[in-house]
Scaffold this motif. Structure first.
Motif, PDB file in Angstrom:
ATOM      1  N   ARG A   1     -10.793 -34.966  -9.185  1.00 26.27           N
ATOM      2  CA  ARG A   1      -9.534 -35.701  -9.290  1.00 26.27           C
ATOM      3  C   ARG A   1      -8.926 -35.508 -10.677  1.00 26.27           C
ATOM      4  O   ARG A   1      -7.712 -35.302 -10.815  1.00 26.27           O
ATOM      5  CB  ARG A   1      -9.775 -37.188  -8.995  1.00 26.27           C
ATOM      6  N   ASP A   2      -9.775 -35.530 -11.709  1.00 23.69           N
ATOM      7  CA  ASP A   2      -9.285 -35.304 -13.071  1.00 23.69           C
ATOM      8  C   ASP A   2      -8.763 -33.880 -13.249  1.00 23.69           C
ATOM      9  O   ASP A   2      -7.702 -33.661 -13.835  1.00 23.69           O
ATOM     10  CB  ASP A   2     -10.406 -35.577 -14.080  1.00 23.69           C
ATOM     11  N   ILE A   3      -9.520 -32.895 -12.766  1.00 24.93           N
ATOM     12  CA  ILE A   3      -9.104 -31.499 -12.922  1.00 24.93           C
ATOM     13  C   ILE A   3      -7.823 -31.226 -12.140  1.00 24.93           C
ATOM     14  O   ILE A   3      -6.918 -30.521 -12.606  1.00 24.93           O
ATOM     15  CB  ILE A   3     -10.234 -30.550 -12.473  1.00 24.93           C
ATOM     16  N   ASP A   4      -7.716 -31.801 -10.950  1.00 25.08           N
ATOM     17  CA  ASP A   4      -6.491 -31.626 -10.158  1.00 25.08           C
ATOM     18  C   ASP A   4      -5.281 -32.196 -10.895  1.00 25.08           C
ATOM     19  O   ASP A   4      -4.186 -31.618 -10.857  1.00 25.08           O
ATOM     20  CB  ASP A   4      -6.638 -32.309  -8.792  1.00 25.08           C
ATOM     21  N   ALA A   5      -5.468 -33.319 -11.567  1.00 25.13           N
ATOM     22  CA  ALA A   5      -4.369 -33.928 -12.316  1.00 25.13           C
ATOM     23  C   ALA A   5      -3.920 -33.020 -13.455  1.00 25.13           C
ATOM     24  O   ALA A   5      -2.713 -32.864 -13.709  1.00 25.13           O
ATOM     25  CB  ALA A   5      -4.802 -35.293 -12.866  1.00 25.13           C
ATOM     26  N   VAL A   6      -4.878 -32.419 -14.141  1.00 24.76           N
ATOM     27  CA  VAL A   6      -4.539 -31.517 -15.243  1.00 24.76           C
ATOM     28  C   VAL A   6      -3.854 -30.262 -14.720  1.00 24.76           C
ATOM     29  O   VAL A   6      -2.819 -29.822 -15.253  1.00 24.76           O
ATOM     30  CB  VAL A   6      -5.799 -31.150 -16.046  1.00 24.76           C
ATOM     31  N   GLU A   7      -4.403 -29.671 -13.657  1.00 29.94           N
ATOM     32  CA  GLU A   7      -3.837 -28.432 -13.125  1.00 29.94           C
ATOM     33  C   GLU A   7      -2.450 -28.651 -12.526  1.00 29.94           C
ATOM     34  O   GLU A   7      -1.563 -27.796 -12.663  1.00 29.94           O
ATOM     35  CB  GLU A   7      -4.780 -27.832 -12.084  1.00 29.94           C
ATOM     36  N   SER A   8      -2.258 -29.775 -11.848  1.00 33.44           N
ATOM     37  CA  SER A   8      -0.954 -30.026 -11.228  1.00 33.44           C
ATOM     38  C   SER A   8       0.132 -30.259 -12.268  1.00 33.44           C
ATOM     39  O   SER A   8       1.309 -29.971 -12.031  1.00 33.44           O
ATOM     40  CB  SER A   8      -1.045 -31.236 -10.287  1.00 33.44           C
ATOM     41  N   THR A   9      -0.257 -30.755 -13.436  1.00 31.72           N
ATOM     42  CA  THR A   9       0.721 -31.040 -14.488  1.00 31.72           C
ATOM     43  C   THR A   9       0.900 -29.871 -15.448  1.00 31.72           C
ATOM     44  O   THR A   9       2.021 -29.583 -15.887  1.00 31.72           O
ATOM     45  CB  THR A   9       0.307 -32.293 -15.284  1.00 31.72           C
ATOM     46  N   TYR A  10      -0.201 -29.195 -15.768  1.00 31.73           N
ATOM     47  CA  TYR A  10      -0.149 -28.141 -16.795  1.00 31.73           C
ATOM     48  C   TYR A  10      -0.702 -26.805 -16.285  1.00 31.73           C
ATOM     49  O   TYR A  10      -1.145 -25.989 -17.085  1.00 31.73           O
ATOM     50  CB  TYR A  10      -0.954 -28.577 -18.025  1.00 31.73           C
ATOM     51  N   GLY A  11      -0.666 -26.606 -14.980  1.00 34.09           N
ATOM     52  CA  GLY A  11      -1.298 -25.426 -14.394  1.00 34.09           C
ATOM     53  C   GLY A  11      -0.924 -24.111 -15.024  1.00 34.09           C
ATOM     54  O   GLY A  11      -1.764 -23.229 -15.225  1.00 34.09           O
ATOM     55  N   LYS A  12       0.362 -23.916 -15.365  1.00 35.43           N
ATOM     56  CA  LYS A  12       0.818 -22.640 -15.933  1.00 35.43           C
ATOM     57  C   LYS A  12       0.486 -22.515 -17.412  1.00 35.43           C
ATOM     58  O   LYS A  12       0.687 -21.452 -17.999  1.00 35.43           O
ATOM     59  CB  LYS A  12       2.330 -22.504 -15.734  1.00 35.43           C
ATOM     60  N   GLU A  13      -0.033 -23.573 -17.994  1.00 32.23           N
ATOM     61  CA  GLU A  13      -0.300 -23.569 -19.429  1.00 32.23           C
ATOM     62  C   GLU A  13      -1.788 -23.533 -19.750  1.00 32.23           C
ATOM     63  O   GLU A  13      -2.169 -23.666 -20.916  1.00 32.23           O
ATOM     64  CB  GLU A  13       0.334 -24.797 -20.082  1.00 32.23           C
TER      65      GLU A  13
END
Length: 422
Positions: free
Chosen positions: A363-375
């Motif tokens: 859940r934490d990793i999904d939150a990071v990837e969904s917000t900053y995935g391209k970065e």
């Protein structure tokens, strides 16, 4: 499998040492070679007490907190019934407890019972010889990072034959040894596709290991080797209160390296005299010895990042850890998923994070990837942490929610090379 060392060379013996210990112990007892077990030795029987009538005031208070704050999963009402299997208040009534088929089928009562007996063991007043940690590692002995058991054996720890000893020690050592297991040249985590480490992860770890193993890089000069390894622990809480000799176990894994542990966050420094968390406008420095230093920063990471207090960052010398950060949790997401995460990704250094369980971490990793995935680049896919705590814990606000510290781990980093459209 068990690793034995002879003149610095590994010898493998295909045997279950735990089984052998138990067999040898039985034989020695049968022949009268060992004294009878002490009644104070921990067992599931002598450590089990319902929390409502526990000999420990702390646990009686926790039982009262559960009754006052938690809700029954069947009726949604207050909790008034103590599960006879676990000894912990879990339901509104016996009828609700009997009707909760999911609870019984899940095996949760047995896990809650373990949480119960572990808490009573820590408060039992028994001797804890397992806390007598070893010192320097002999240079002719190799540390094995395959699992807790082999790590303890090759480091010369006290022989831990019971689940109680393992629970007590692994909860304490999970933080430093989780860091060590990621950085170590014989890390248990291998490259994809067999392991969780990505190609970008291998690049980041190779840079850090270049600093940690200078004897392998003597032909190449670098200023990195003259600087301490900086380990930043963001959102630090309990890990910042661990004694120096516990964190020293991390430094023993890299005996030629000076390590600075930077604890960052509003709860990073606890004043034991005042018995409260304190804040400071300047870093609080505590030197354990000439090779290990604690530095406490009592504000958010982005505050220091914007002030350039930690500049320059160096992927050869700097690594970040966030233990159970709650990137996606409603109560903490706002603190993480803004300036702090942006600052973290700007460092371009490796960032590793842990979760209480697989769902929590993903859940934490999904939150990071969904917000900053391209970065960002993933360095380590979510995987069970080899050096997670073996001690079961429970949430007093929801006593059926059980977890272990640092059960799962993953890693990411701010993207170094951005794609260019042509």
């Amino acid at each position: 499998m068990r690793l034995y060392m002879y003149k610095g060379k590994p010898l493998w013996r295909a045997t279950s040492h735990m089984q052998k210990r138990h067999i040898m112990g039985f034989v020695r007892n049968a022949l009268g070679l060992d004294p009878p077990p002490s009644p104070d030795d921990p067992t599931p029987e002598n450590r089990f007490h319902p929390w409502d009538v526990s000999p420990s005031p702390d646990l009686r208070e926790r039982a009262a907190t559960i009754r006052a704050m938690a809700k029954c999963p069947v009726t949604g009402k207050e909790i008034n019934y103590t599960c006879p299997t676990s000894g912990i208040p879990t339901h509104h009534s016996r009828d609700a407890w009997e009707r909760d088929n999911e609870y019984h089928k899940s095996g949760r009562p047995q896990i809650l019972k373990k949480a119960n007996i572990y808490e009573h063991d820590l408060r039992s007043g028994r001797p804890f010889p397992e806390f007598d940690f070893p010192l320097d590692q002999d240079f002719d002995r190799m540390v094995n990072m395959t699992n807790w058991d082999l790590f303890f054996y090759t480091r010369g720890f006290y022989s831990m034959d019971t689940e109680f000893q393992l629970a007590a020690v692994t909860k304490m050592l999970s933080y430093p040894i989780t860091i060590g297991s990621v950085l170590h040249q014989f890390s248990p985590y291998s490259l994809n596709p067999k392991g969780p480490i990505t190609l970008e992860g291998l690049k980041s770890l190779a840079a850090l290991r270049y600093t940690l193993y200078p004897e392998q890089n003597r032909k190449v000069t670098s200023t990195a080797k003259n600087s301490p390894l900086r380990v930043f622990i963001l959102g630090a809480r309990a890990e910042a209160q661990l004694p120096g000799h516990v964190w020293k176990q991390l430094q023993f894994l890299f005996p030629e390296t000076q390590i600075e542990l930077h604890f960052v966050g509003h709860e990073s420094y606890f004043d034991r005299n005042k018995r409260e968390y304190v804040s400071s406008s300047t870093p609080i420095v505590r030197r354990v010895d000439e090779t290990l230093t604690f530095i406490y920063h009592t504000d958010f990471f982005h505050v220091y990042h914007e002030a350039q207090d930690f500049f320059p960052y160096d992927p050869y010398n700097d690594i970040f850890f966030c233990f159970h950060p709650g990137f996606a949790a409603p109560e903490s997401r706002e603190n993480w998923m803004g300036k702090t995460m942006e600052a973290l990704l700007e460092t371009k250094c490796a960032i590793f994070t842990t979760g209480f369980n697989e769902k929590d971490l993903k859940r934490d990793i999904d939150a990071v990837e969904s917000t900053y995935g391209k970065e960002l680049d993933m360095l380590m896919e979510p995987v069970k942490n080899v050096f997670g705590s073996t001690k079961w814990e429970l949430n007093d606000m929801n006593p059926q929610e059980v977890y272990q510290f640092n059960m799962y781990i993953a890693g990411f980093r701010g993207k170094r090379y951005h794609a260019i459209e042509v």
